[in-house]
Design an enzyme around this catalytic site. Structure first.
Site, PDB file in Angstrom:
ATOM      1  CG  HIS A  58      -1.899  -1.120   1.237  1.00 38.35           C
ATOM      2  ND1 HIS A  58      -2.296  -1.768   2.391  1.00 38.35           N
ATOM      3  CD2 HIS A  58      -2.569  -1.721   0.220  1.00 38.35           C
ATOM      4  CE1 HIS A  58      -3.170  -2.717   2.071  1.00 38.35           C
ATOM      5  NE2 HIS A  58      -3.353  -2.712   0.773  1.00 38.35           N
ATOM      6  CD  GLU A  85      -0.931   0.478   4.727  1.00 37.30           C
ATOM      7  OE1 GLU A  85      -0.263  -0.572   4.877  1.00 37.30           O
ATOM      8  OE2 GLU A  85      -2.169   0.474   4.572  1.00 37.30           O
ATOM      9  CG  HIS A 128       0.645  -3.984   5.280  1.00 40.08           C
ATOM     10  ND1 HIS A 128      -0.463  -3.810   4.490  1.00 40.08           N
ATOM     11  CD2 HIS A 128       1.324  -5.024   4.720  1.00 40.08           C
ATOM     12  CE1 HIS A 128      -0.469  -4.694   3.507  1.00 40.08           C
ATOM     13  NE2 HIS A 128       0.608  -5.449   3.638  1.00 40.08           N
ATOM     14  CD  GLU A 135      -1.256  -3.517   9.362  1.00 41.36           C
ATOM     15  OE1 GLU A 135      -0.938  -2.314   9.230  1.00 41.36           O
ATOM     16  OE2 GLU A 135      -1.938  -4.130   8.524  1.00 41.36           O
TER      17      GLU A 135
END
Length: 643
Positions: free
Chosen positions: A274, A277, A412, A504
């Site tokens: 992404h 990110e 991410h 994350e």
């Protein structure tokens, strides 16, 4: 409609010089959680889930109306006396405010205009001025686009208030709701006693790395500099191009770059799937600089990693998306700008859905022996040119098929948690714990990163958005969080030998450049520890007993774990396992299978578990006759016995 006559609203006029000066001040850290909940106050709030602690830029709400994790601060009253207050805890030169509306699938609440006041004691307040009049700043026209207002004159104070003046009313239903970030430069030496513990929090790194955001050209330049500094252990290569033609560059770090060495496992980090990110991208650029520097310094930990592992770092899988977000900047890109590919594809849902293929086969097949549990083929419709598959996704799949990766992680942003497969529920339930046969090892992998990450492992940290992952020790089965059909992690596990998790990295998808040094400090140990896990379990070479040649595509089966892996071109294999005793069987077409006991210890190196397979008589006969040779006596005796 909005309350208040619009013709009386006067907006501050900003000069280009002021714009440049004021934008140099970083965010205080509402979004990044640097500003703590106790630093936020409000005139009133509707309920706990809409309290001032929910006023953080880009904060995401829970999916239920009335959730305790709602998507903004919302005032209880609807008048011009409502305010949100931020305590910077020391004198700060305030330069601007960024505003957003409420994040909600149920409501449309936002502030159209607002005033700003400053104070040193939270009792006496001074308004932000536009000449001789109190300045009124323009807020939002939609709930998600961040809108920046820079003050005509910066003001030094400790406290700042945002005071909404007009808002979307929706008849009488509209509420005063906002999410915000405040820009300001902390004044040095304003607290000589240094009595506040939060002022001792580190903001720098001892490592001399290039801590800034790198666009495509700057990323390429930095990678080139690393290669020039360490030409013997690095190689830059491209695995393909993005939709707009930007190359997907990979940095390889190895003592023999460009070549797979027998018995040496292959590892990968992928960032920027992404594009908005961005922390993973910068961390991988930091990592390649750091490993080069430390290798040259003779750091034995890094030397060992480089000599025993072939490491591949892909800092930007979605360079087109990144460029879009980069142009807007860290606070103004919002939550989604740059997430998707140039074509609008979410690459995290773009890999072949092999989970459904597997589960359908399990339901339909009555003979369990015919079922496969690894190396699932990609469905034909997915590989066609007409399939809606991003060029970047195709490039990564080709890369995964060409290099025998053993372990990887997908970096991410937007949360603080490590997720592991499966990412998809079996019956398309919204969320449900859906483990792989390697659940215990995946939990170990996820824990190895989460427990060594300085932010994740902090027991006092607050949740980022709408889920408290501390309750799960900062790791979670992907499908138990939210379902992701076509994820890279699941595809990697079902189509190749490679185990992969998603990390994350931060609440803030696009942290300000000033926060990059401390983010490196937070993640440096985790990045190294996770790479070292590629050496857990067993490894070996499957060879032909007679010729000693390596056997490719041999199946490695571990008793009681219903997921096999395969040997690669030279016959070498790696099977990730937790410590314990295992019955392991190697089999290959045309050979008798062989089983042996392999003991995995707690040390940071794998147990050697080689196999020598004997050809079946028919297979040997075929090969000898094909070469026009004579049959050996032992084979003649076997053939007589069989007849």
């Amino acid at each position: 409609m909005s309350n208040g006559p619009k013709q009386y609203v006067r907006f501050a006029v900003i000069s280009h010089k002021t714009l440049h000066q004021n934008r140099n001040c970083p965010p205080l850290g509402l979004e990044s959680l640097k500003v703590k909940d106790g630093q936020l106050r409000a005139s009133s709030y509707k309920r706990r889930g809409l309290g001032p602690h929910r006023s953080r830029l880009n904060i995401q709400s829970g999916i239920e109306d009335g959730d305790i994790y709602d998507g903004a601060w919302c005032a209880q009253h609807k008048d011009e006396q409502q305010w949100l207050e931020v305590d910077a805890r020391r004198l700060t030169r305030f330069t601007g405010v960024i505003l957003q509306g409420r994040n909600s699938i149920w409501r449309w609440d936002l502030v159209h205009t607002y005033k700003v006041q400053f104070s040193n004691d939270s009792l006496v307040w001074k308004p932000s001025m536009n000449g001789t009049e109190e300045a009124v700043y323009e807020g939002n026209q939609d709930t998600e686009t961040p809108v920046l207002a820079l003050f005509n004159t910066s003001t030094v104070a400790r406290y700042i208030r945002i005071n909404p003046q007009t808002w979307y009313q929706n008849g009488t239903e509209g509420d005063i709701c906002l999410r915000a970030e405040v820009l300001g430069c902390t004044l040095p030496g304003t607290d000589p006693n240094n009595i506040y513990p939060w002022q001792t929090e580190p903001t720098e790194s001892k490592d001399k790395l290039d801590f800034r955001h790198h666009n495509y050209k700057e990323m390429r330049k930095l990678m080139k500099l690393v290669h020039e500094a360490c030409p013997d252990i690095t190689r830059i290569y491209s695995i393909g191009k993005s939709y707009t033609g930007l190359k997907l560059y990979v940095m390889e770090i190895s003592d023999n770059p460009g070549k797979h060495e027998l018995g040496e496992p292959e590892f990968r980090y992928v960032a920027g799937m992404h594009g908005n990110e961005v922390l993973g991208r910068e961390l991988l650029l930091n990592l390649m600089q750091y490993m080069c520097q430390e290798y040259k310094r003779g750091d034995q930990r890094i030397v060992h990693l480089v000599k025993e592992t072939r490491i591949h770092l892909l800092p930007s899988m979605n360079p087109d998306g990144y460029e879009m977000a980069f142009k807007k900047g860290s606070e103004l890109a919002g939550w989604a700008l740059g997430r998707y590919s140039y074509e609008g594809i979410d690459m995290n849902h773009n890999f072949a859905d092999l989970n459904s293929v597997m589960w359908t086969a399990i339901e339909l097949e009555t003979d369990r022996s015919k079922l496969i549990n690894h190396y699932f083929p990609i469905p034909e419709q997915y590989t066609s040119e007409e399939a809606f598959v991003a060029s970047e996704t195709r490039a990564v799949i080709n890369w995964m098929q060409n290099i025998p990766f053993v372990l990887g992680a997908n970096l991410h942003g937007g949360e603080l948690v490590v997720t592991y497969p499966y990412d998809m529920t079996r019956d398309w339930a919204p969320r449900e714990h859906t483990p792989t046969p390697d659940e215990s090892f995946f939990r170990w992998l996820a824990t190895s990163y989460a427990s060594t990450n300085q932010v994740m492992s902090n027991p006092d940290r607050r949740p980022c958005h709408n889920k408290d992952f501390l309750r799960y020790n900062n790791i979670i089965n992907g499908a138990d969080w939210h379902i992701v059909p076509g994820s890279m992690n699941d595809f990697s596990y079902l189509h190749t030998n490679c185990f992969e998790v998603t990390v994350e990295l931060s609440c803030d998808k696009f942290p300000h450049a000033s926060e990059l040094p401390i983010e490196w400090e937070n993640n440096r140990e985790s990045l190294l520890v996770y790479m070292e896990q590629v050496h857990r379990g067993i490894k070996g070479v499957v060879r032909d007993k007679d010729t000693e040649a390596g056997i490719a595509d041999a199946i490695i089966k571990v008793d009681d774990i219903d997921h096999h892996i395969r040997s690669v071109a030279d016959g070498d294999y790696w099977r990730l396992l937790n410590p314990g005793e295992y019955q392991v069987t190697a089999s290959a077409e045309g050979y008798f299978p062989s089983t042996r006991t392999c003991q995995v210890m707690y040390e940071h190196y794998p147990t050697l578990c080689d196999f020598r397979l004997t050809k079946m008589p028919k297979q040997r006969l075929k090969e000898i006759l094909a070469k026009g040779g004579k049959l050996p006596k032992d084979l003649q005796l076997r053939l007589r016995f069989l007849s």
